[in-house]
Structures are given as structure tokens and as C-alpha cells.
Design an enzyme around this catalytic site. Structure first.
Site, short mmCIF file in Angstrom:
data_model
loop_
_atom_site.label_atom_id
_atom_site.label_comp_id
_atom_site.label_asym_id
_atom_site.label_seq_id
_atom_site.Cartn_x
_atom_site.Cartn_y
_atom_site.Cartn_z
N TRP A 109 0.83 -1.21 0.00
CA TRP A 109 0.00 0.00 0.00
C TRP A 109 0.86 1.26 0.00
CZ3 TRP A 109 -4.38 -0.80 -2.03
CH2 TRP A 109 -5.02 -2.03 -1.86
N ASP A 149 -2.08 6.58 6.29
CA ASP A 149 -3.10 5.67 5.76
C ASP A 149 -3.34 4.63 6.85
OD1 ASP A 149 -4.57 3.68 4.59
OD2 ASP A 149 -3.21 3.31 2.92
N LYS A 198 -12.87 -2.25 6.77
CA LYS A 198 -12.21 -3.15 7.73
C LYS A 198 -12.79 -2.91 9.13
CE LYS A 198 -8.73 -2.45 4.42
NZ LYS A 198 -8.79 -3.61 3.63
C1 LIG Z 1 -3.71 -0.04 3.98
C2 LIG Z 1 -4.60 0.11 2.80
N1 LIG Z 1 -4.55 1.24 2.07
C3 LIG Z 1 -5.33 1.43 1.00
C4 LIG Z 1 -6.23 0.47 0.59
C5 LIG Z 1 -7.09 0.73 -0.62
O1 LIG Z 1 -8.37 0.89 -0.17
P1 LIG Z 1 -9.62 1.06 -1.16
O2 LIG Z 1 -9.87 -0.29 -1.74
O3 LIG Z 1 -10.69 1.54 -0.22
O4 LIG Z 1 -9.27 2.07 -2.18
C6 LIG Z 1 -6.34 -0.71 1.32
C7 LIG Z 1 -7.31 -1.74 0.89
O5 LIG Z 1 -7.38 -2.82 1.38
C8 LIG Z 1 -5.50 -0.90 2.45
O6 LIG Z 1 -5.56 -2.03 3.16
#
Ligand SMILES: Cc1ncc(COP(=O)(O)O)c(C=O)c1O
Length: 362
Positions: free
Chosen positions: A102, A173, A197
Site C-alpha cells: 500500500w 493511511d 475493515k
Molecule cells: C492499507 C490500505 N490502504 C489502501 C487500501 C485501498 O483501499 P480502497 O480499496 O478503499 O481504495 C487498502 C485496501 O485494502 C489498504 O488495506
């Protein structure tokens, strides 16, 4: 219906009590004669729902005055672009800590708009650790420092909040460990999290942003990507994701009943402890490459001693009511996501299954 414990990384398990409550008021919210899904977002009923959700979130996280809470859409992924588009101001560079999948996506997107200084990275050892903070190469002129508090795919979690240096705000994040442990919000410039989550259903992104960071957006960005616009309109510039916000509000109330973030954090420690203990005491049948202090308490990532056993492990687990344990394709193996709503009974059930499986196939 057979009892299933759902270990999905997201969309993930929600508290049973929340789903039951949503079911009971699906057709008629509080005697309004309407489903929440059918209500105008500007009507007094929904205004009450969003107001309560924000109020409860502020209480749960002890959000100080001077911070805005925003309920947006586009997922955490859209924040990878919105953050630089809004927070660069007159700066042109950003610090990012690279701890896995991520973080890398955040880096990739940020590079479209800014110079990225990777202040630290654990890619050299397969994202098994967080580099010692004193070794980070920070840019004193960075617009902000971005990090991912919990790498959902890798199973790597920050055990601490980095320090703020040179007045460079921290942006986090927190998608996969939001509300899972107590944090001091005042240490952050901004926190964001996709809902699916620990907050509610997908389709909602929650932001907590310090007010002095608003109003710095690039002039040419779409109106819908401008934090100030959403802040001025109390997340009602356009039609927000009303139903996910409603469910998030129920989750926040549920969390308060669990003793708040402090209460759930204790349970989260206990749940993770049970799982890592089985892994560590399995004589190598199960293993994790994540170094001890950085093991995620939300996403327990592990491998079996032979990959050939993966399919049978998953099949047997499913027969035992243990669902969605397959690891992300990028890392393989298994991943047990044990977010706030996963009851300890679910973890105990998984632990028993893992011990039996290791006895049978070890
Ligand atoms: C730590 C993290 N950041 C970003 C995301 C991306 O999230 P989204 O699917 O809501 O765009 C996720 C998705 O699982 C994640 O676990």
C-alpha cells in the site's frame, strides 16, 4: 445457517449486533416509515444519523478541536492522489515511508504530482520490519510525511507513531488499523481510512484532518477532490454514501459498548497473541517472516511449511466454518484478518483448527 468466522481482509466481518440492528430497521428507520437508503441526505433523519456518527467517532478517538472529520467516497486509493493534490501547497516534495504494497501504491500515485523522497524502506528485507526511525532520511522541506500504519497485505504494523520533525505534518493511511488501538490524534496532520475493515461497508472513506491543512489545494483540481469543499459542506457537497455512513454510525455505537478503543485494543492484543503463539510454537509447521515487534495485530500473515498443503488447509478450514483465510496473491500463504469485529471465539476456533491440522500433517 452454519456459523462461519470470516477472516477476510476487507470487506470484512462486521459486528453481528450491528447487522442484526440494521436488519431490524431496514424497512423502517426509527418509525420514519422509510429505509435509510431511501432518505434524502439533507432531511432531518439522515442529518441526525451523520451527526451522531461524527459525534461518536470524535468521542471514540478523542479527536481534538481544530480537526475536521470528513465522510468521503473513492476509497483509500483515491486519497493516494487527493493527499498530494490538497496538501502540497507551495512545496514540491513529499516524504513517504515504504513498508509494502500500500505504501508503494501511495508512492506511485504521489509521483504524478510531487517529488517523492522515500525516507525509509524495508524492501531490502522483504518488508519484514520497520526501519529504525533514527535512520530515516527526512527532507525538512517536505510538504508532509506519509506512512501506512498497517500493511494489510504484508501483515506489518507500526508499533509507534513517528515523530513530527521540522514541522512537517504526518499523514497516515490507517485503513486497516483505524480504531483498533488508542492513538493521539494531535500527533497527525491527517489520518484517512477506507471503511471496509474496522468502520463499516466499503464505499466510505473517513478522514480526520487538521484544519490548517485545508485550503491548500491546487487550483486546477476537480471540485470533488478538494478537501476544503467537503469540509465547508460538512461532507454534504454532493450525495454522500448514506447507507455506509449509517452502518459506520452503528459500528461506532457498538464500539463504545465494547469499552471504546481502549477496550477493543486489549481484545485485539489477546486475539493476535493467541495466533502468533500457535505459529511460534508449531515447530516450524507455521511461520511468519515478520519480525516480532512489527507483527500486525490486524492481519496475521503466515505460511505453512509446504505450499502443497495450502489448498487442503483452506478446504479443511472452510469445512470447519473458518472462511477467507487465503493470503493475498502477492505474498501467498495464509492471512487471518482479525479486525475489531472478529470475536475471540473465532480466533480460538482458528487456533484449535491450526493445532489439529499441524498434528495431522506435520
Ligand atoms: C492499507 C490500505 N490502504 C489502501 C487500501 C485501498 O483501499 P480502497 O480499496 O478503499 O481504495 C487498502 C485496501 O485494502 C489498504 O488495506
Amino acid at each position: 445457517m452454519a456459523k462461519v468466522y470470516n477472516f477476510s481482509a476487507g470487506p470484512a466481518v462486521l459486528p453481528h449486533a450491528v447487522l442484526a440492528e440494521a436488519q431490524s430497521e431496514l424497512l423502517d428507520w426509527h418509525g420514519s416509515g422509510m429505509s435509510v437508503m431511501e432518505m434524502s441526505h439533507r432531511g432531518k433523519e439522515f442529518m441526525e444519523i451523520i451527526h451522531d456518527a461524527e459525534h461518536d467517532l470524535r468521542e471514540l478517538m478523542h479527536i481534538p478541536a481544530g480537526y475536521k472529520v470528513l465522510f468521503l467516497q473513492g476509497g483509500a486509493s483515491l486519497q493516494f492522489a487527493m493527499v498530494p493534490l490538497n496538501l502540497l501547497g507551495d512545496k514540491d516534495s513529499v516524504d513517504i515511508v515504504n513498508t509494502g504494497h500500500w505504501s508503494k501504491l501511495a508512492i506511485k500515485e504521489t509521483k504524478r504530482y510531487a517529488k517523492v523522497n522515500v525516507a525509509a524502506s524495508s524492501e531490502d528485507r522483504n518488508f519484514s520490519y520497520i526501519p529504525e526511525e533514527s535512520s530515516w532520511q527526512r527532507d525538512p522541506n517536505a510538504a508532509y510525511l506519509h506512512y501506512t500504519s498497517n500493511e494489510t497485505i504484508g501483515g506489518l504494523q507500526f508499533p509507534y507513531i513517528p515523530s513530527e520533525q521540522h514541522g512537517v505534518p504526518l499523514v497516515c493511511d490507517m485503513s486497516s488499523d483505524f480504531l483498533s488501538r488508542e492513538i493521539d490524534v494531535s500527533r497527525f496532520g491527517m489520518i484517512y481510512a477506507g471503511a471496509q475493515k474496522n468502520i463499516g461497508p466499503s464505499g466510505l472513506t473517513v478522514l480526520v484532518i487538521r484544519e490548517d491543512l485545508l485550503g491548500k489545494a491546487r487550483a486546477d483540481i476537480p471540485t470533488m477532490l478538494n478537501y476544503q469543499v467537503h469540509a465547508d459542506a460538512d461532507s454534504m457537497y454532493n450525495t454522500p454514501g448514506t447507507y455506509p455512513i449509517y452502518i459506520a454510525g452503528l459500528v461506532f455505537k457498538w464500539l463504545k459498548e465494547q469499552g471504546g478503543v481502549k477496550g477493543i485494543a486489549t481484545r485485539n492484543e489477546e486475539k493476535a497473541g493467541l495466533l502468533y503463539h500457535v505459529i511460534d510454537s508449531s515447530g516450524g509447521f507455521y511461520s511468519t517472516h515478520i519480525e516480532q515487534p512489527f507483527r500486525s495485530k490486524m492481519n496475521v500473515v503466515f505460511k505453512l511449511k509446504e505450499e502443497a498443503l495450502d489448498e487442503i488447509f483452506l478446504l479443511e478450514a472452510r469445512k470447519n466454518g473458518l472462511a477467507q483465510l487465503k493470503g493475498h496473491r502477492a505474498v501467498g500463504g495464509m492471512r487471518a484478518s482479525i479486525y475489531n469485529a472478529m470475536p475471540i471465539e473465532g480466533v480460538k476456533s482458528l487456533v484449535n483448527f491450526m493445532q489439529d491440522f499441524a498434528r495431522q500433517y506435520g
